[in-house]
Design a protein around this motif. Structure first.
Motif, PDB file in Angstrom:
ATOM      1  N   ALA A 284      14.778 -68.909 -27.049  1.00 28.92           N
ATOM      2  CA  ALA A 284      14.680 -68.701 -25.598  1.00 28.92           C
ATOM      3  C   ALA A 284      15.358 -67.391 -25.230  1.00 28.92           C
ATOM      4  O   ALA A 284      16.148 -66.840 -25.985  1.00 28.92           O
ATOM      5  CB  ALA A 284      15.338 -69.856 -24.848  1.00 28.92           C
ATOM      6  N   ASP A 285      15.027 -66.905 -24.034  1.00 30.55           N
ATOM      7  CA  ASP A 285      15.644 -65.691 -23.509  1.00 30.55           C
ATOM      8  C   ASP A 285      16.336 -66.037 -22.191  1.00 30.55           C
ATOM      9  O   ASP A 285      15.692 -66.271 -21.174  1.00 30.55           O
ATOM     10  CB  ASP A 285      14.586 -64.604 -23.279  1.00 30.55           C
ATOM     11  N   PHE A 286      17.670 -66.070 -22.239  1.00 27.96           N
ATOM     12  CA  PHE A 286      18.463 -66.386 -21.056  1.00 27.96           C
ATOM     13  C   PHE A 286      19.041 -65.121 -20.414  1.00 27.96           C
ATOM     14  O   PHE A 286      19.909 -65.209 -19.539  1.00 27.96           O
ATOM     15  CB  PHE A 286      19.614 -67.326 -21.425  1.00 27.96           C
ATOM     16  N   THR A 287      18.564 -63.976 -20.835  1.00 22.78           N
ATOM     17  CA  THR A 287      19.055 -62.710 -20.297  1.00 22.78           C
ATOM     18  C   THR A 287      18.803 -62.635 -18.799  1.00 22.78           C
ATOM     19  O   THR A 287      17.708 -62.958 -18.323  1.00 22.78           O
ATOM     20  CB  THR A 287      18.371 -61.520 -20.993  1.00 22.78           C
ATOM     21  N   ASP A 288      19.818 -62.212 -18.052  1.00 23.77           N
ATOM     22  CA  ASP A 288      19.724 -62.042 -16.598  1.00 23.77           C
ATOM     23  C   ASP A 288      19.461 -63.355 -15.881  1.00 23.77           C
ATOM     24  O   ASP A 288      18.903 -63.381 -14.786  1.00 23.77           O
ATOM     25  CB  ASP A 288      18.634 -61.022 -16.240  1.00 23.77           C
ATOM     26  N   GLN A 289      19.859 -64.472 -16.492  1.00 21.33           N
ATOM     27  CA  GLN A 289      19.735 -65.781 -15.859  1.00 21.33           C
ATOM     28  C   GLN A 289      21.114 -66.275 -15.435  1.00 21.33           C
ATOM     29  O   GLN A 289      22.112 -66.028 -16.112  1.00 21.33           O
ATOM     30  CB  GLN A 289      19.107 -66.797 -16.816  1.00 21.33           C
TER      31      GLN A 289
END
Length: 323
Positions: A284-289
């Motif tokens: 998953a990509d949780f960047t900027d979340q």
């Protein structure tokens, strides 16, 4: 003088002042609410200030009918004590009144002079990584219609999304306005560089305004008062985010390692109730979340229950909860 002050405050509340005038008023109000300003005065000035304040207070007290039944002689030391007490009450009440009427925030500062990166999480969840020899002024708690901070030097911003409360950064004479996005600001060598990673960023200085989108860059020259958008910027995301926890992209990574990264980034503690949760791998990509969105995505992906209580998070297996 008082009439001029009242008029200025009235214009400020009605939003009739230009940017420079607003800044001066806000700076003046900050000084008025500075709890250390009085203590930092020389002793002689403090005494004079107390006497003058006491005099003004007495002048503003309405005359009362004298009663012959009770006569009190105030000795010199009692006069001084009363002066000090009245002054203390005046300062506390006046400061509280200013905060209430003008919605003044209590500001704090953080300075990074070690050459390393210093992280600060603001009250709204915004994360700021302060780089090099830099300084950040910020409110302890955001109030009012906008979220405003001041930057000297360089920092990477990951602004918490809040469309109703724009986030504003003052860096020199450049103003950066966003709703919720990530970008890097660097003020050095008589210029300010802004690199946008996600979202939209609005830059303004006096009569100049431009909009930047992801992977765009602009350079502001204070001497010329010109903001120039770089046509084909050399955009190195790795260099801009080095030494931070900004990059939260995971590809088949054990959930235990992912949770440790989340704890470090957001400054929280995560407790896993059921050890079998650690058997999961996640991509998953949780960047900027935000923290809330990050934990929601993990909960849905792994079918687990997530309880957030301030800075403490508890994860439970849903299959156990339903049995």
């Amino acid at each position: 003088m008082q009439e001029k002050f009242d008029k200025l405050i009235d214009q400020y509340l009605k939003d009739q002042l230009d940017f420079e005038e607003k800044s001066k008023v806000e700076m003046m109000l900050d000084h008025l609410t500075d709890s250390t300003a009085f203590d930092n005065l020389p002793k002689s000035e403090r005494n004079n200030s107390k006497r003058e304040t006491y005099k003004r207070l007495i002048e503003h007290i309405k005359p009362v009918k004298k009663s012959p039944a009770l006569i009190i002689r105030m000795y010199p030391f009692l006069k001084v004590a009363s002066c000090i007490i009245l002054f203390g009450v005046f300062v506390v009440v006046f400061r509280a009144k200013l905060k209430d009427v003008f919605n003044i925030e209590q500001y704090a500062s953080i300075k990074n002079s070690s050459g390393h990166i210093t992280k600060k999480i603001l009250s709204d969840g915004t994360i700021i990584w302060l780089k090099g020899d830099s300084k950040l002024d910020y409110p302890v708690k955001f109030k009012g219609a906008v979220r405003t901070v001041s930057l000297e030097g360089e920092a990477l911003f990951e602004v918490a999304k809040d469309a109703a409360h724009p986030f504003i950064i003052h860096c020199g004479s450049l103003t950066t306005r966003v709703l919720g996005t990530s970008f890097n600001i660097r003020h050095a060598n008589n210029k300010i560089e802004v690199n946008v990673l996600t979202g939209r960023v609005f830059l303004s200085s006096k009569n100049t305004t431009i909009t930047l989108h992801p992977y765009q860059k602009a350079v502001y020259s204070p001497l010329k008062n010109v903001i120039t958008k770089v046509v084909k910027p050399v955009f190195d995301v790795t260099a801009l985010t080095k030494g931070t926890e900004y990059d939260m992209l995971f590809n088949d990574v054990r959930i235990g390692n992912v949770l440790k990264r989340i704890e470090k980034k957001f400054g929280i503690s995560i407790t896993v109730k059921d050890s079998k949760i650690y058997n999961n791998l996640i991509t998953a990509d949780f960047t900027d979340q935000s923290l809330k969105n990050t934990m929601k995505m993990i909960s849905e992906a792994l079918n687990i229950d997530c309880e957030i209580n301030g800075s403490v998070i508890l994860l439970k297996d849903k299959s156990i909860l339903t049995n």
